[in-house]
Design a protein around this motif. Sequence first.
Motif, PDB file in Angstrom:
ATOM      1  N   GLY A   1       0.753  -1.144  -0.046  1.00 44.16           N
ATOM      2  CA  GLY A   1      -0.163  -0.156   0.068  1.00 44.16           C
ATOM      3  C   GLY A   1       0.747   1.310   0.053  1.00 44.16           C
ATOM      4  N   LEU A   2       0.144   2.471  -0.138  1.00 42.63           N
ATOM      5  CA  LEU A   2       0.886   3.614  -0.148  1.00 42.63           C
ATOM      6  C   LEU A   2       1.676   4.016   1.356  1.00 42.63           C
ATOM      7  N   PRO A   3       2.919   4.475   1.314  1.00 42.59           N
ATOM      8  CA  PRO A   3       3.412   4.703   2.687  1.00 42.59           C
ATOM      9  C   PRO A   3       2.588   5.838   3.330  1.00 42.59           C
ATOM     10  N   ARG A   4       2.773   5.782   4.579  1.00 42.82           N
ATOM     11  CA  ARG A   4       2.067   6.793   5.369  1.00 42.82           C
ATOM     12  C   ARG A   4       2.853   8.044   5.696  1.00 42.82           C
TER      13      ARG A   4
END
Lengths: 114, 622
Positions: free
Chosen positions: A102-105
């Motif tokens: 998933g996309l990084p935070r």
Amino acid sequence: MPDEPRTTFQTLQVLKVLLEEPAARHYGLEIAKQADLPTGTIYPILARLERAGWVTSDWEVAEPAAVGRPRRRFYRLSADGAEQAGLRVRQAQQALTPRSRGLPRLKPRGEAPA
Amino acid sequence: MRWLVGLGAAGLGAVVLQVLAEEFRDWCPWLAGRVIRVAVRLLPEAHRARYQEEWLAELAQLPGKLAKLVTAVGILLRARQVGGVLRDRRVGGVLRGRSIPGSGASILVFAVAAGATVEAVLLLPAAAALLSRGWRHDWPPAAYAAGLVLAERFVVRVPLQKHRFSIGVAEIVIVLGVVFIKTPLLVLATGTGIAASQWLFEPQRVKRLFNVPQYMLSVGAAAVVSEQLIRALSPSNPALNTPPLSGAGNFEPSLTVLWVLGMAAFFLVNHTLVSAVIGLSVGQGLAQAWLRAAPVAAADWAASTAYGLVIAALVVDRRAMLLPLLVVPIGLTLLGNRAWARSLAQGQRMHSLYQAGRALSDRLGDLEAWQAFVRQVAEVLNCEGAAAFLGRPSDGVLEVIASDGAGDRLTVTPSPVAWEQAAKGYASRSNWERLHLVPMEAEGRTVGYMAASGPRVDTDFTGDDRESLLTLANQAAAALLNEDLYREAENERATLRDIVGHSTDGIYTVGPDRTVRSWNPAMAALTGYAEEEAIGQKCFNLLRARDGRGVDMCANDCPILAAARSAHEEVRDASVLNKDGRARWINYAHAPVVTGDGEMEADVVVVRDVTRERPELNSSDR
């Protein structure tokens, strides 16, 4: 129609080297070095690919006396071979690539930057 | 004193060793050349010159002397494998080329040849004695040998709509030989006739070598068995003593059974030899190879024997009333056709199943792929037609795809029961006879029905056929579900594209070599570089990130490389220069995409413009 060659890991390594410059001509030891394979391993693989029509080979045109060494046998991917090799390498890469987590935070908005 | 001698000896030893080592190194290139020459001997003769030149040229380019030898040994170790690849071609459908030297099949071929040679040598004196008895004894073996030569090129094939109808003439000639020719002459004439036909018409050396002794031994077995049976059961029969074709006395209907038994010996020896050589060539057990081909071979043998015996009776008696007897061999030929069709279907079934599955999985959702699939179903089951009825649970539509190219769309209640009824009704309206309908099930759901109609070999589908249809139906059901999953994935991908495309945060991805692979519109707005300008560029050339102290982060502490090393997310702040040279503060997070062996495949970077939160850069350029 010739049989399709078995695409073992080592065969994929060879195909990857040949695919890097599909139009370029490579000789056996050069491919072995780039594919990081033991020297002898390369020839059964090349023979199998050549028999399947994925790879073609021909003699160097240069005169041995002019270049100061014996003429080399060069290998390169055929049109069909390039297509098949690309497909196999992509399939192998997809099989090896796990899904992204998933996309990084990012930090919440408004938090003071470092 | 002793230690002085020891020291001297050690020194001398070291010098000698050094000299030997240098000598060995000097010998290495020569040795390497010798090793290559040994290696090429493991290749087929036609390829030796090419590989010798190629490998010696490769060695010549290696810098070290020892390296040449090591490389040559490496090539030698793999040369047999290269030879195997170069030889790996089917020889006449019977033997594989690679099995010729030293393999079990080759040993068997030579053993059979040796056995037949011994047989010929033992029979020569008796044959010579028979030949001296006059032309009435001499011409039948000559005609028989000539008949074998002609028969090799002559197979009767009658084109029928659904089946083959072929008769092997060579076996009929052999039956006539067994009936009319004495054993020693028969065996030698068989050897001569088959050798001539093989020499004239058979291109494969291995088959030439095998077929002559194979037929000599098989025909010898037939002749010996029938002659011994006649001697034992009917010793006064004139067939034992009179020359062939001398009159009606030659062919006794009562002896037919004994000749059939003789030909049974021919079948057993012949089929066993062929099965053994095929089994050894393809790595299959003898029993398995024997049984697999037995139905077709036995039916063909029985038909040829019957044709031969009827023709022998006609030759001797010349009575038209014998002609109806041909019903027997014709019936046996039809049985052989059926066995052949079954055997072919069995052999091709696995391959066809594989192909049918691939046709669907390669082109999910493609109507042509479904049409190819139902055609494969009809081919696998050897039937007149097949069809897929694909149900749509959302609105009850039943899509019909038939192997003859017909198609339709029926709307019914969205339930398996309604779909089944609709499929049956459609088949009935289309006049599909002897229908077999199975549900297409995957993950516990019925997603449609698969139908096959009009089996060609039997009056109805066999148990094997029904099982195959079910397998194919389930394969199709899985493909149908995969289609749905594929569409879902496509939708998800489109949604993700929308999210990334409309995100106010910049999102880009780079490869392990820090080349930009994707670049969203927010990144374009932030940096001033359009997507097409950014993709393919190195990220450090586009962003030029610096930390709070002005240190070049890309050169000294690249977060992408750090993320690749740690395989964890890296969150940093940096100032970057946009295309116009204006400085922006960004907060960015890296998430590496890591392969199974821990290598970074790509890095996903999310970037947020935080310039407004950095007072020192607000409304000012660096």
